[in-house]
Structures are given as C-alpha cells and as structure tokens.
Design a protein around this motif. Sequence first.
Motif, PDB file in Angstrom:
ATOM      1  N   PHE A   1      46.589  33.326  32.667  1.00 44.23           N
ATOM      2  CA  PHE A   1      46.990  34.608  32.289  1.00 44.23           C
ATOM      3  C   PHE A   1      46.644  34.579  31.035  1.00 44.23           C
ATOM      4  O   PHE A   1      47.695  34.090  30.291  1.00 44.23           O
ATOM      5  CB  PHE A   1      48.171  35.128  32.748  1.00 44.23           C
ATOM      6  CG  PHE A   1      48.404  35.271  34.270  1.00 44.23           C
ATOM      7  CD1 PHE A   1      47.576  36.012  35.177  1.00 44.23           C
ATOM      8  CD2 PHE A   1      48.992  34.331  35.235  1.00 44.23           C
ATOM      9  CE1 PHE A   1      47.449  36.119  36.364  1.00 44.23           C
ATOM     10  CE2 PHE A   1      49.206  34.624  36.588  1.00 44.23           C
ATOM     11  CZ  PHE A   1      48.285  35.386  37.326  1.00 44.23           C
ATOM     12  N   ASP A   2      46.026  35.731  30.342  1.00 45.42           N
ATOM     13  CA  ASP A   2      45.859  35.638  28.800  1.00 45.42           C
ATOM     14  C   ASP A   2      46.600  37.115  28.338  1.00 45.42           C
ATOM     15  O   ASP A   2      46.309  38.211  28.827  1.00 45.42           O
ATOM     16  CB  ASP A   2      44.453  35.973  28.490  1.00 45.42           C
ATOM     17  CG  ASP A   2      43.982  36.027  27.047  1.00 45.42           C
ATOM     18  OD1 ASP A   2      44.821  36.050  26.146  1.00 45.42           O
ATOM     19  OD2 ASP A   2      42.679  35.662  26.702  1.00 45.42           O
ATOM     20  N   GLY A   3      47.762  36.788  27.316  1.00 44.26           N
ATOM     21  CA  GLY A   3      48.219  38.037  26.761  1.00 44.26           C
ATOM     22  C   GLY A   3      47.639  38.928  26.250  1.00 44.26           C
ATOM     23  O   GLY A   3      48.117  39.863  26.051  1.00 44.26           O
ATOM     24  N   GLY A   4      46.477  38.540  25.792  1.00 46.38           N
ATOM     25  CA  GLY A   4      45.516  39.789  25.168  1.00 46.38           C
ATOM     26  C   GLY A   4      44.676  40.626  26.243  1.00 46.38           C
ATOM     27  O   GLY A   4      44.055  41.324  25.846  1.00 46.38           O
ATOM     28  N   LYS A   5      44.731  40.104  27.567  1.00 48.01           N
ATOM     29  CA  LYS A   5      44.018  41.040  28.494  1.00 48.01           C
ATOM     30  C   LYS A   5      44.819  41.702  29.585  1.00 48.01           C
ATOM     31  O   LYS A   5      46.317  41.361  29.601  1.00 48.01           O
ATOM     32  CB  LYS A   5      43.173  40.017  29.205  1.00 48.01           C
ATOM     33  CG  LYS A   5      42.242  39.041  28.354  1.00 48.01           C
ATOM     34  CD  LYS A   5      41.204  38.110  29.169  1.00 48.01           C
ATOM     35  CE  LYS A   5      40.288  37.727  28.529  1.00 48.01           C
ATOM     36  NZ  LYS A   5      39.459  36.348  29.203  1.00 48.01           N
ATOM     37  N   SER A   6      44.363  42.769  30.108  1.00 51.88           N
ATOM     38  CA  SER A   6      45.154  43.500  31.003  1.00 51.88           C
ATOM     39  C   SER A   6      45.060  43.226  32.534  1.00 51.88           C
ATOM     40  O   SER A   6      43.908  42.866  32.980  1.00 51.88           O
ATOM     41  CB  SER A   6      44.753  45.062  30.837  1.00 51.88           C
ATOM     42  OG  SER A   6      45.416  45.136  29.567  1.00 51.88           O
ATOM     43  N   TYR A   7      45.983  43.206  33.190  1.00 52.42           N
ATOM     44  CA  TYR A   7      45.999  42.800  34.669  1.00 52.42           C
ATOM     45  C   TYR A   7      46.718  43.779  35.744  1.00 52.42           C
ATOM     46  O   TYR A   7      47.688  44.393  35.246  1.00 52.42           O
ATOM     47  CB  TYR A   7      46.555  41.463  34.851  1.00 52.42           C
ATOM     48  CG  TYR A   7      46.010  40.321  34.328  1.00 52.42           C
ATOM     49  CD1 TYR A   7      45.019  39.517  34.625  1.00 52.42           C
ATOM     50  CD2 TYR A   7      46.360  39.939  32.877  1.00 52.42           C
ATOM     51  CE1 TYR A   7      44.429  38.438  34.014  1.00 52.42           C
ATOM     52  CE2 TYR A   7      45.806  39.155  31.945  1.00 52.42           C
ATOM     53  CZ  TYR A   7      44.751  38.348  32.749  1.00 52.42           C
ATOM     54  OH  TYR A   7      44.436  37.363  32.083  1.00 52.42           O
ATOM     55  N   ARG A   8      46.521  43.775  36.982  1.00 54.12           N
ATOM     56  CA  ARG A   8      47.238  44.533  38.031  1.00 54.12           C
ATOM     57  C   ARG A   8      47.406  43.726  39.094  1.00 54.12           C
ATOM     58  O   ARG A   8      46.854  43.044  39.714  1.00 54.12           O
ATOM     59  CB  ARG A   8      46.149  46.059  38.305  1.00 54.12           C
ATOM     60  CG  ARG A   8      46.812  46.531  39.358  1.00 54.12           C
ATOM     61  CD  ARG A   8      45.717  47.773  39.828  1.00 54.12           C
ATOM     62  NE  ARG A   8      44.695  47.250  40.412  1.00 54.12           N
ATOM     63  CZ  ARG A   8      43.151  47.748  39.948  1.00 54.12           C
ATOM     64  NH1 ARG A   8      43.458  48.756  39.020  1.00 54.12           N
ATOM     65  NH2 ARG A   8      42.288  47.363  40.738  1.00 54.12           N
TER      66      ARG A   8
ATOM     67  N   PRO B   1      52.145  39.433  48.302  1.00 54.48           N
ATOM     68  CA  PRO B   1      51.640  40.358  47.125  1.00 54.48           C
ATOM     69  C   PRO B   1      50.225  39.971  47.197  1.00 54.48           C
ATOM     70  O   PRO B   1      49.788  38.996  47.422  1.00 54.48           O
ATOM     71  CB  PRO B   1      52.608  39.737  45.851  1.00 54.48           C
ATOM     72  CG  PRO B   1      53.758  38.952  46.774  1.00 54.48           C
ATOM     73  CD  PRO B   1      52.970  38.399  47.857  1.00 54.48           C
ATOM     74  N   GLY B   2      49.733  41.148  46.431  1.00 55.65           N
ATOM     75  CA  GLY B   2      48.255  41.006  46.130  1.00 55.65           C
ATOM     76  C   GLY B   2      48.090  40.209  44.891  1.00 55.65           C
ATOM     77  O   GLY B   2      48.823  39.482  44.476  1.00 55.65           O
ATOM     78  N   GLU B   3      46.577  39.797  44.873  1.00 60.08           N
ATOM     79  CA  GLU B   3      46.192  38.896  43.854  1.00 60.08           C
ATOM     80  C   GLU B   3      46.382  39.563  42.496  1.00 60.08           C
ATOM     81  O   GLU B   3      46.136  40.734  42.471  1.00 60.08           O
ATOM     82  CB  GLU B   3      44.913  38.456  43.750  1.00 60.08           C
ATOM     83  CG  GLU B   3      44.748  37.568  45.317  1.00 60.08           C
ATOM     84  CD  GLU B   3      45.258  36.079  45.042  1.00 60.08           C
ATOM     85  OE1 GLU B   3      44.669  35.277  44.295  1.00 60.08           O
ATOM     86  OE2 GLU B   3      46.192  36.010  45.399  1.00 60.08           O
ATOM     87  N   ILE B   4      46.613  38.925  41.404  1.00 58.18           N
ATOM     88  CA  ILE B   4      46.654  39.552  40.292  1.00 58.18           C
ATOM     89  C   ILE B   4      45.418  39.565  39.348  1.00 58.18           C
ATOM     90  O   ILE B   4      44.785  38.378  39.267  1.00 58.18           O
ATOM     91  CB  ILE B   4      47.817  38.874  39.135  1.00 58.18           C
ATOM     92  CG1 ILE B   4      49.135  38.793  39.786  1.00 58.18           C
ATOM     93  CG2 ILE B   4      47.878  39.506  37.809  1.00 58.18           C
ATOM     94  CD1 ILE B   4      50.111  38.035  39.137  1.00 58.18           C
ATOM     95  N   GLU B   5      44.695  40.875  39.303  1.00 58.69           N
ATOM     96  CA  GLU B   5      43.347  41.119  38.959  1.00 58.69           C
ATOM     97  C   GLU B   5      43.335  41.414  37.547  1.00 58.69           C
ATOM     98  O   GLU B   5      44.089  42.191  37.107  1.00 58.69           O
ATOM     99  CB  GLU B   5      42.745  41.851  39.804  1.00 58.69           C
ATOM    100  CG  GLU B   5      42.760  41.545  41.387  1.00 58.69           C
ATOM    101  CD  GLU B   5      41.858  42.684  42.235  1.00 58.69           C
ATOM    102  OE1 GLU B   5      42.315  43.894  41.734  1.00 58.69           O
ATOM    103  OE2 GLU B   5      41.469  42.151  43.456  1.00 58.69           O
ATOM    104  N   GLN B   6      42.315  40.786  36.818  1.00 54.71           N
ATOM    105  CA  GLN B   6      41.956  41.283  35.624  1.00 54.71           C
ATOM    106  C   GLN B   6      41.389  42.877  35.580  1.00 54.71           C
ATOM    107  O   GLN B   6      40.369  42.867  36.428  1.00 54.71           O
ATOM    108  CB  GLN B   6      41.154  40.378  34.694  1.00 54.71           C
ATOM    109  CG  GLN B   6      40.921  40.726  33.197  1.00 54.71           C
ATOM    110  CD  GLN B   6      40.107  39.717  32.330  1.00 54.71           C
ATOM    111  OE1 GLN B   6      40.165  38.503  32.958  1.00 54.71           O
ATOM    112  NE2 GLN B   6      39.278  40.037  31.440  1.00 54.71           N
TER     113      GLN B   6
END
Length: 468
Positions: free
Chosen positions: A360-367, A461-466
């Motif tokens: 997980f990259d702190g500069g990117k967004s995920y759901r 839970p669902g996968e954490i998607e970028q």
Amino acid sequence: MKTTTVQTMDTRIGKLDFELGVPTSETAARLYDEMDFQRAVQCYLWGLPTVGLEELKQSIQRDTGVQNGDMAIFEGYRTLSVFITPNLVTTYIMAQIDLAKSGPIVIDYPAGMTAGALIDWWDRPITDVGIPGPDKGQGARFLFLGPGQAAPQVDGYRVFRSRTFNTLLFYRVLDTDPVKADALRKAVRIYPFGQRDNPPPTRLLAPKAEAEYRVQSHSRGLAYWERLLQAIGFEPVEDRDRFFVAMLKPLGIEKGQPFNPDERQRKILTDAALVGEAMAKASTFQKRMGEYRYRSDTHWETLFSPSYSIDQDIEGSTQFEERTALFYEGIGMSSGSIPKTPGIGQAYLAAYRDAQGHAFDGGKSYRLHVPPNAPVNQFWSVTLYDVETRCLIQNKEQIADRSSRMDLVVNADGSVDLFFGPIAPKGMQKNWIPTIPGQAWFTYFRLYGPLEPFFEKTWCPGEIEQID
C-alpha cells in the motif's frame, strides 16, 4: 626444510585458509565474527516479544509516572498513537507489575463488559480477564504468584502463577454506556497479598501534558540490545532459552553484567539488529506459511495461524517464526485474541497488499468494500498503521480508523465503502482515512464478538483496490 601446506576453501563468507586442516589465525577470527553475527541475528528474533514489553514498560513509566502496580489509562489518537497496532475505538488500561518487588499480588477485577489479560514478560497469557476470562465478565479476585513464590493457603481467590517476575495487566472497556464505562475504567484494584487486610488505593494515571510520546516500536541498533538485557536481566532462564542466553555472552550481553560491548561487538550487534529487523519484516509482511491466508480468494490474512499456541510452544517444538511474525507487529497476547466460541473475544484480519498484490502506497487512493451483515456481536473496526513503526498512521487530521460504531455513510444494502488515500473522495469524508505520500501502510480489520460466518469463512471483507 619443512614446508607448510595450506588449503583454501571457498564459502559464502569468502575464502578460508587451513593449515593441515587447522584454521589459520585470520580464518579463525573471520569465523568467530561470522558465528557471533549469525547468533546475534537469531537472538534479535528471539528477543522480540520481551523487548517489545520492555519498550512499553519504559514508555508508560516515562509518560505517566506510574510505579509498580499503578494503572495507566490511554484513550484517543494522541496517547494511543505511540502503541504498536492498537485500536482506537476502546480505551486501554494497563499496569506493569513486578512480582519480585511486590511478592504475590491481588487483583480485584470488576464485573462488566471488559476484555483483557495478564501476560508474562515473553507475552504469554497467564489468564484472560473479563468476558473471555474465567470470570466470564462476572468479576473475580485473582492472586498472582511469581517464580518460586509460595502459594498461600486461602480461599476465595483464582490463583495463577507467572513464569516471569515482570508481568503486564491490560484490558479494554467494551461497554458503550458512558457511565458504566467510566466506572469500569476505575474499578480495578491491585495490591500486595500481604496488604490484603488494609489494601492501599490503586492509582489511575493518564499521560502527562509534557509527555514525550515516543513510539513504542522496538528500538534499533545498540539500543535494542540494551532493552533486551534490561528485559531478561532479572528473570529466570527457561530451558528453551538457555542456548540463546549462552550465545549472547560472546556479544557482551550477560545477565547481571553492565552492557558495555567493545568495538568488535558493537559492529556485530549493530549489523545484526539491521538484518534481524529485515528478517522480522519478511516473517510479518511476506509470510512463507500459507496457513495464514483467511481464504484462498483473498489477500486478507489471519493475524494468528490456525495452529498458533498462546504459550508459543507445541509438542516437540517452539513456534519461533510464528512468534517473530506476531510480536514484530503487535504486543499484548490474550486467549480471547484467538476466539473459538462465537460471540466472545475478538478476531483479527490483516492486509499488507492491495488486490493486485502490491504494498500500500500512501500517495495513492484505495477503496475497501465491507459487505453487509458483518458477523459481529459487538462491532467491527478498520485501522491503518505505518509499516516502519507499526504504530497508528500519522496524519494532521489524526484519523487512523473507521468503525461500525461511527456515523458512516452506509449503502442501501447495508454495506460500507471505506477510502484510504491522501485526498477524501467527495462526500465520503466520514468514510475516509488519510494516508501520507511516501509512507507505506498496512491495516487490520477487527471483529469484536465474531459470529459463525467468520469461523465458517462465508463472510469476508472485500479486496482493497487502488482507485487512482
């Protein structure tokens, strides 16, 4: 004239010279350096649980002023942000108890909705307390004994013995009624058994305004070894640990002796702490044991392997690598952390990678999509942690978690979408946890009072998607 025959051996540490099979002085010195380095790396991994507890002990003493048997209370982002992988939904209350100083200790534990444990200095539960404990939330009077301490002949106590003198009591208040919750925060009483007829009051202290708030993750470099010696210095050595204690002596670490390594030892210890932590990261974030995967179709992992023993031992072996993975990223073990009865205890799922298998990259967004009807008797929560410290992710908003106890935006079917990234999606601030560009993170999904669908693995839970 006598000739000397020298044989050279090519190895992974370079060329080694032997005179008629006997190591030359230079080769012997190189081998001893390598031997001590290899031993130091393994001792680093071995020491993780007790070093973690020693870090916590010194931190709470410094920040709150607690002494032996005092209670310390931590709640809210600022005070909990220094802990390794805490949750933010509940209040933490804890007490460090040195049975060598106090002798046998009595803990009057209240009835009510709480959960916790008393653990020894290797992070092994002595007993749970509260709902998952033998009192089952009804309250009890506990008597705890240290190694070699005689058990008094008395009735009315639940008696347990610790394998170490240093112990830690911790519990969380689960009651949502603010009046009941406040009473439970103050209700525990701790006092020496010898003072049972006139027990002194138990102090409850919060972090001081001027507290340093230094993170409690394991110290690095030589400081790690100082903590290790402080942790084991006055504790009995168990049979399973004798080889490790012996391996520490050539490194300048010996029980009852000051820590004053020479230049050679300092270099070896510094290098070993660096490599040891890298290995701990591998064991934690890139496990080679497949049994941790919650389901074959997800990146979510269970925090504990199905075969994990709370004593860290199984028949004929010790769970060395499993212990490394757990105590690099966490602290404070309890039986309730590995629930077996639906509705009791808490279950942990961990995610270290997104749906594509990337960190997980702190500069990117995920759901993260949380399906409806989460199988919990109490509540669920999602918390983000910094990879380097394993503490709460640090952001100016001081937001590191979202839970079902919060006022979240809920979809029509009862599901919830959570968002992690540097910018909140429009209209989703309530469901957003801010991340920091340039800093990696990982997450826990906690289920308090997990129900049958969790154990049957029919809910996940669902996968954490970028998403950008």
